[in-house]
Design an enzyme around this catalytic site. Structure first.
Site, mmCIF file in Angstrom:
data_model
loop_
_atom_site.group_PDB
_atom_site.id
_atom_site.type_symbol
_atom_site.label_atom_id
_atom_site.label_comp_id
_atom_site.label_asym_id
_atom_site.label_seq_id
_atom_site.Cartn_x
_atom_site.Cartn_y
_atom_site.Cartn_z
ATOM 1 N N CYS A 1 16.482 25.336 -30.346
ATOM 2 C CA CYS A 1 15.569 25.643 -29.231
ATOM 3 C C CYS A 1 16.225 25.643 -27.846
ATOM 4 O O CYS A 1 15.980 26.576 -27.073
ATOM 5 C CB CYS A 1 14.328 24.760 -29.273
ATOM 6 S SG CYS A 1 14.567 23.120 -29.920
ATOM 7 N N ARG B 1 23.020 17.972 -38.697
ATOM 8 C CA ARG B 1 22.417 16.691 -38.329
ATOM 9 C C ARG B 1 23.054 15.608 -39.179
ATOM 10 O O ARG B 1 23.217 15.784 -40.385
ATOM 11 C CB ARG B 1 20.903 16.692 -38.584
ATOM 12 C CG ARG B 1 20.168 17.679 -37.702
ATOM 13 C CD ARG B 1 18.683 17.693 -37.994
ATOM 14 N NE ARG B 1 18.059 18.774 -37.238
ATOM 15 C CZ ARG B 1 16.775 19.112 -37.326
ATOM 16 N NH1 ARG B 1 15.978 18.446 -38.143
ATOM 17 N NH2 ARG B 1 16.292 20.104 -36.619
ATOM 18 N N GLN C 1 18.314 27.173 -40.524
ATOM 19 C CA GLN C 1 16.865 27.325 -40.408
ATOM 20 C C GLN C 1 16.499 28.790 -40.223
ATOM 21 O O GLN C 1 17.235 29.533 -39.572
ATOM 22 C CB GLN C 1 16.362 26.567 -39.180
ATOM 23 C CG GLN C 1 16.564 25.076 -39.237
ATOM 24 C CD GLN C 1 16.130 24.412 -37.945
ATOM 25 O OE1 GLN C 1 16.468 24.863 -36.865
ATOM 26 N NE2 GLN C 1 15.363 23.341 -38.067
ATOM 27 N N ASP D 1 14.617 29.948 -38.079
ATOM 28 C CA ASP D 1 13.987 29.381 -36.897
ATOM 29 C C ASP D 1 13.511 30.494 -35.965
ATOM 30 O O ASP D 1 14.084 31.579 -35.943
ATOM 31 C CB ASP D 1 15.031 28.527 -36.172
ATOM 32 C CG ASP D 1 14.403 27.538 -35.205
ATOM 33 O OD1 ASP D 1 13.166 27.393 -35.231
ATOM 34 O OD2 ASP D 1 15.143 26.928 -34.429
ATOM 35 N N HIS E 1 11.387 30.843 -31.897
ATOM 36 C CA HIS E 1 10.597 30.259 -30.819
ATOM 37 C C HIS E 1 9.772 31.354 -30.188
ATOM 38 O O HIS E 1 10.298 32.412 -29.853
ATOM 39 C CB HIS E 1 11.509 29.573 -29.813
ATOM 40 C CG HIS E 1 12.224 28.404 -30.417
ATOM 41 N ND1 HIS E 1 13.471 28.495 -30.980
ATOM 42 C CD2 HIS E 1 11.811 27.128 -30.616
ATOM 43 C CE1 HIS E 1 13.816 27.323 -31.478
ATOM 44 N NE2 HIS E 1 12.824 26.469 -31.287
ATOM 45 N N LYS F 1 2.471 19.006 -34.303
ATOM 46 C CA LYS F 1 2.971 20.039 -35.211
ATOM 47 C C LYS F 1 2.091 20.202 -36.439
ATOM 48 O O LYS F 1 1.364 19.292 -36.843
ATOM 49 C CB LYS F 1 4.402 19.728 -35.629
ATOM 50 C CG LYS F 1 4.576 18.423 -36.373
ATOM 51 C CD LYS F 1 6.056 18.168 -36.675
ATOM 52 C CE LYS F 1 6.251 16.861 -37.398
ATOM 53 N NZ LYS F 1 7.659 16.537 -37.629
ATOM 54 N N HIS G 1 7.635 26.282 -31.610
ATOM 55 C CA HIS G 1 8.776 26.206 -32.532
ATOM 56 C C HIS G 1 8.202 26.485 -33.911
ATOM 57 O O HIS G 1 7.240 25.834 -34.299
ATOM 58 C CB HIS G 1 9.390 24.812 -32.559
ATOM 59 C CG HIS G 1 9.790 24.270 -31.214
ATOM 60 N ND1 HIS G 1 11.085 23.953 -30.915
ATOM 61 C CD2 HIS G 1 9.064 23.976 -30.114
ATOM 62 C CE1 HIS G 1 11.141 23.474 -29.677
ATOM 63 N NE2 HIS G 1 9.924 23.474 -29.171
#
Length: 651
Positions: free
Chosen positions: A336, A365, A383, A385, A387, A467, A513
């Site tokens: 992000c 991570r 991911q 991912d 946004h 979330k 997200h």
RNA sequence: GCCGACGUAGCUCAGUGGUAGAGCAACUGAUUCGUAAUCAGUAGGUCCGGAGUUCGACCCUCCGCGUCGGCACCA
């Protein structure tokens, strides 16, 4: 003067309070034998409890699904008694029924080991055979605390101390053994039956807090009868067969090794599967008006400080330094902040919103070692991912749009069922309460709009916003969070994202997200288990095998393989000299969805004998027909008939 | 990270304080066969790593690493 309504609608009136036991006896001896407990106005209570007022009563027998939780809870008590008989000085804590059985947490200097289980289980069977009645007693709070304190049961004493003042303190005895318990229980230990089994031992923190002492937990499973127990144990064996780690090895999809803990070595076949899913998602995102980007892996510490991650998650970040420069870089744990950097280039107009920025973002991570699990929980992952930068007014519509996309993707990939959890503000969070009120409200409203049903996870939200979590289940029933949608008012503020509104004034966008698969690694693990390695043709790493019966057919087999490859299929060509039985078995074991057998007859006639994985029949058809059929079936589900783009998916 | 178990051939697993074993897979040879295992042979090991005890350790002890099952964690 209770009037008691029974399930058949009949009403029985009594002059005085009556126990369930007496009521069942009055209705009939069969029921008196079978009744284990009862539901009073829908609430499960002891059969021995008195009914003093008008009530609707339903008796619970062994055949009733409600009996399961009673059996399991009682089994937990029996387990605790067995342990305290065999290992004096062991302290009891709690022992609830769970989805597949029960457990009990004990405090003991020497933790239990698997070798202890047979003896404990044998003692449990003795206690069940004793058939000691469960007797409820209500105690004075202080007396109960003193009682457990005196017996050295400090965990039980603590539990009672922490019960709300309004709570009645009840204990249940079974023979000489006594435990604090809310109830209800069945009539006697014999009602547990014999369809139970102790499964495993594990460590668990007292009250689930890692700062507390570690307790020794014993897990068991319990069922209404032997048939149910056998079915459950059989299910576990089947689940083991579809474990993604086993299938990953058997199908040569990937491996893991010590030198790269938490990172995956994808083998050619596994990577083919990965790319099939990635291509599919990329097409779906393109079609849904997302714009794909790519952002750096190594990013200076200052950006993480600005975003707030350095404060909260530094110990979970991989940090890199070079000797020449006095800089600290971190491997990105999420995408992000980088996406905001792209958003911040130039001046954004409200006309660009909602702006959907997607990335197959490779993240690292530093996960705690105990959390690692096959490819489902790793330290290096990618991911799907994105946004969504939007206005506050667009949050609900974008959420609804996203949920529809996610549901459609899950359906295409073989997941008809998934669960949704809504997580609201955590104790440790950024932003003030008015912002959280707004964010949570928007998400709830969006769910209502999208018609999404969810359960609530209080306090489980991200530090920057509430979330939605989309949860899938693995082969042995463990839940994994895959998709997610998080509303974020904080990061745009921290990283100074803004756009010019219709009014000519600068505003903060809201960031959503969102991910559908979550991480490819985790999702592929679940996908492997869901299909047990027998993928639909469009996902299968090897889509067809061509196997010869005699070497005279080798030349023709090569033509068959070439024709299939021409149509975009991944083909294994088997010209080995084994018998056809052995070849069919080998490709079946490898989960190849289509086996095309060719012998002299086929070579002469220009046909193939097509056999589908799992089937026993073969269908002889012209080569062109087989190619057309398999090519059609190999078309990904988002391709409509006659659609272009085959070149993309078989690349 | 915490508690427990485990780590022997590519895989699944035996094994004993005194020279390391099987099945499958691999490789070689024979077999040309009609839909889930053809036969024979060959090769394959730092018994997770390190230290210690012992005349001698794959085995016993300790320390690491990893995996597995839970717990805790999961931006």
């Amino acid at each position: 003067m209770p009037a008691i309504t029974l399930p058949d609608g009949s009403v029985r009136r009594f002059d005085a309070p009556v126990t369930g036991t007496a009521l069942a006896a009055e209705i009939g001896p069969g029921l008196a034998r079978a009744a284990l407990a009862m539901k009073r106005d829908g609430k499960l209570v002891d059969l021995s409890s008195e009914i003093a007022e008008d009530a609707a009563i339903v008796f619970v027998t062994r055949r009733d699904p409600d009996a399961l939780s009673l059996i399991r809870h009682d089994a937990a008590h029996v387990l605790a008694e067995a342990v305290q008989e065999l290992y004096p000085g062991t302290q009891v804590t709690i022992g609830p029924a769970i989805d597949t059985g029960f457990y009990y947490d004990f405090h003991r200097n020497e933790p239990f080991t698997p070798e202890d289980l047979p003896a404990i289980e044998a003692r449990m069977r003795e206690i069940v055979a004793r058939n000691a009645p469960f007797v409820r007693q209500e105690w004075d709070r202080d007396a109960a605390i003193a009682f457990f304190q005196a017996r050295g049961e400090r965990f039980k004493a603590e539990l009672i101390r922490d019960l709300p003042q309004s709570e009645t303190i009840s204990l249940y005895s079974q023979g000489a053994w006594l435990d604090l318990c809310r109830g209800p229980h069945m009539r006697a230990t014999g009602d547990v039956g014999t369809a139970f089994k102790l499964m495993k031992v594990a460590g668990a923190y007292w009250r689930g807090d890692h700062r507390n002492p570690v307790l020794s937990r014993i897990y068991g499973t319990a069922w209404r009868d032997q048939k149910e127990l056998d079915a459950y144990l059989h299910m576990l064996e089947e689940a083991e067969r579809r474990d993604h780690r086993r299938i990953g090895r058997e199908m040569d999809l990937f491996h893991l090794q010590e030198e790269a803990v938490g990172s995956i070595f994808w083998h050619p076949k596994g990577w083919r599967l990965y790319r099939a899913v990635e291509s599919y998602i990329r097409r779906r995102l393109d079609a849904a008006d997302y714009q794909e980007v790519r952002t750096p892996q190594l990013v200076d510490r200052s950006l993480w400080e600005a975003s707030g991650h350095w404060d909260k998650f530094r110990e979970h970040m991989f940090v890199a330094q070079v000797e020449d420069e006095n800089k600290v870089l971190a491997l990105k744990p999420m995408n992000c902040p980088c996406h905001v950097q792209i958003f911040r280039q130039g001046v954004r107009s409200y006309r660009e919103l909602p702006l959907r920025m997607a990335e197959f973002g490779a993240c690292h991570r530093y996960e705690p070692s105990g959390a690692l699990h096959g490819i489902m929980r790793v330290r290096a992952f990618t991911q799907d991912d994105a946004h969504i930068f939007c206005t506050e007014d667009q949050v609900a519509a974008e959420t609804a749009r996203f949920v529809a996309l996610l549901a459609s993707v899950y359906r295409d990939l073989g997941f008809a069922d998934f669960r949704v959890k809504f997580s609201d503000r955590p104790a440790l969070r950024a932003g003030d309460d008015t912002v959280w009120d707004k964010a949570e409200g928007a998400l709830i409203e969006a769910c209502r709009l999208a018609g999404v049903e969810y359960t609530t996870n209080p306090g489980e939200g991200a530090f920057y916003g509430p979330k939605l979590e989309f949860v899938l289940r693995d082969a042995i029933g463990r839940d994994w969070q895959c998709g997610t949608l998080q509303v974020d008012y904080i990061l745009p503020e921290r990283l100074d994202a803004e756009y010019v509104g219709e009014d000519g004034v600068r505003h903060r966008p809201v960031m959503l997200h969102r991910a559908i698969l979550g991480s490819f690694e985790r999702f592929l693990g679940i996908l492997i288990e869901q299909h047990a390695g027998r993928f639909p043709l469009w996902l299968a790493p090897v889509q067809a095998a061509v196997a010869t019966i005699v070497s005279d057919a080798d030349g023709y087999a090569e033509q068959v393989a070439a024709a299939l490859r021409q149509a975009g299929l991944t083909v294994a060509l088997d010209l080995g000299r084994e018998k056809i039985n052995a070849k069919v078995r080998a490709h079946s074991v490898a989960h190849v969805p289509a086996i095309l057998v060719v012998g002299r007859k086929e070579a002469e006639a220009g046909t193939v004998a097509l056999r589908r994985l799992g089937g026993e029949a073969q269908e002889v058809m012209p080569l062109a027909a087989a190619v057309a059929r398999l090519a059609a079936e190999a078309r990904p589900p988002d391709f409509t008939a006659g659609s272009h783009g085959l070149a993309d998916h078989h690349s």
